[in-house]
Design a protein around this motif. Sequence first.
Motif, PDB file in Angstrom:
ATOM      1  N   SER A 188       6.851  12.488  -0.388  1.00 44.17           N
ATOM      2  CA  SER A 188       8.163  12.411   0.259  1.00 44.17           C
ATOM      3  C   SER A 188       8.252  11.259   1.253  1.00 44.17           C
ATOM      4  N   SER A 189       7.397  10.242   1.079  1.00 46.08           N
ATOM      5  CA  SER A 189       7.437   9.008   1.879  1.00 46.08           C
ATOM      6  C   SER A 189       7.145   9.269   3.352  1.00 46.08           C
ATOM      7  N   HIS A 190       6.144  10.084   3.617  1.00 44.25           N
ATOM      8  CA  HIS A 190       5.678  10.286   4.989  1.00 44.25           C
ATOM      9  C   HIS A 190       4.629   9.221   5.274  1.00 44.25           C
ATOM     10  N   ALA A 191       4.957   8.262   6.148  1.00 40.61           N
ATOM     11  CA  ALA A 191       4.120   7.081   6.351  1.00 40.61           C
ATOM     12  C   ALA A 191       2.720   7.419   6.861  1.00 40.61           C
TER      13      ALA A 191
ATOM     14  N   HIS B  53       4.934   1.513   9.056  1.00 48.09           N
ATOM     15  CA  HIS B  53       3.774   2.048   9.764  1.00 48.09           C
ATOM     16  C   HIS B  53       2.934   0.891  10.299  1.00 48.09           C
TER      17      HIS B  53
ATOM     18  N   LEU C  72       0.635   8.668   3.985  1.00 47.09           N
ATOM     19  CA  LEU C  72       0.282   7.586   3.063  1.00 47.09           C
ATOM     20  C   LEU C  72      -0.877   6.772   3.604  1.00 47.09           C
TER      21      LEU C  72
ATOM     22  N   ARG D 131       2.651   0.852   0.595  1.00 49.61           N
ATOM     23  CA  ARG D 131       3.798   1.754   0.662  1.00 49.61           C
ATOM     24  C   ARG D 131       4.061   2.182   2.096  1.00 49.61           C
ATOM     25  N   ALA D 132       2.998   2.512   2.840  1.00 48.14           N
ATOM     26  CA  ALA D 132       3.171   2.884   4.241  1.00 48.14           C
ATOM     27  C   ALA D 132       3.662   1.710   5.076  1.00 48.14           C
TER      28      ALA D 132
ATOM     29  N   ALA E 207       2.989  12.684   1.394  1.00 52.36           N
ATOM     30  CA  ALA E 207       3.083  11.283   0.983  1.00 52.36           C
ATOM     31  C   ALA E 207       4.098  11.095  -0.137  1.00 52.36           C
TER      32      ALA E 207
ATOM     33  N   LEU F  86       7.310   1.249   4.847  1.00 49.48           N
ATOM     34  CA  LEU F  86       8.036   2.208   5.677  1.00 49.48           C
ATOM     35  C   LEU F  86       7.922   1.894   7.162  1.00 49.48           C
TER      36      LEU F  86
END
Length: 379
Positions: A151-154, A192, A157, A186-187, A149, A190
């Motif tokens: 590293s911005s992994h949807a 999601h 998150l 946040r997700a 998360a 991105l």
Amino acid sequence: MLPSRKTKRVFSCDFTPGRKRRRCVVVPSSVSPVPENTTGADLLDSIPDDLVVSILCKLGSTSRCPADFINVLLTCKRLKGLAMNPIVLSRLSPKAIAVKANNWSEYSHRFLKRCVDAGSLEACYTLGMIRFYCLQNRGNGASLMAKAAISSHAPALYSLAVIQFNGSGGSKNDKDLRAGVALCARAAFLGHVDALRELGHCLQDGYGVPQNVSEGRRFLVQANARELAAVLSSGIQARSTWLSLSQPPPPVVPNHGQQTCPLLSDFGCNVPAPETHPANRFLADWFAVRGGDCPGDGLRLCSHTGCGRPETRKHEFRRCSVCGVVNYCSRACQALDWKLRHKMDCAPVQRWLEEGDGGEGNVQIDGNGNGDNVLLPMS
């Protein structure tokens, strides 16, 4: 005066009119020609390692099943060694590391751990989900999902948001609705789809965030648009069978003074179900093989077949306020299961309405933000 003598010139190479004459090169007869390679092994060995690693990275990132990558490991010793390069392992696609639950072994665990050490975000998320829900290693599983998360992994998150909403791995007092909404936002930023849908319902219901019906409806519309765009870009055949209005759209039914946003299926568009993530498929198969529809100790699975998340304590998930039969870990799972299956099966149960929940609460979510475990019916 002597007559001029004409000499005949002899060219050792062909001369074609209109073309530039090629330079003739004399090859001594003592030099033998290079023999042609008939086996192909020397040609593979002549390719630099950097080029082979680049090719393997492309293959791993586009693999559609684990066999596409495993076949490379079985080819030869050199390819096996290069395929286990950290650069290659860090770029493996989710389907390349899609371990099946009935094939789970210590070797599978070590392989995923090696991918995690190489920096693969998909491996961090997949192994984190397996350790948190299946192996019941809550702390390490949440840590792996948090690593992805950051590293911005949807998907990671969103999974952490579900854990915060439900207080998974702890007690009811461990719920943190504001943290869940922040992770969900946040997700959703991105792209999601489930996070967009969950955030829309949170805003409509005032669940962990100040109530804003119009903003929540906007997120739900955006989730439906992204869902449709994903289906259109997937190349599914026979689109005319599902992208059509087979019946007039139903009227919007008021719900406690609020208007809910209908899904695409409510307009008659039979949009196919989104593809299940390999991590969620592993969870569903894991508990199906070991305990059927119940993970044991009175715990329940999320009723959405594409989720697979189990309860970590009794009465953790919220259930439908109409029938009281199905249980969901989130409003996003409820919305998906409603349009796929539960819309046809949901019916009021008078007995459940009279006896109450007996768990963590039996109050509908009407904007109070208390996190009680009953879901409002979908319209």
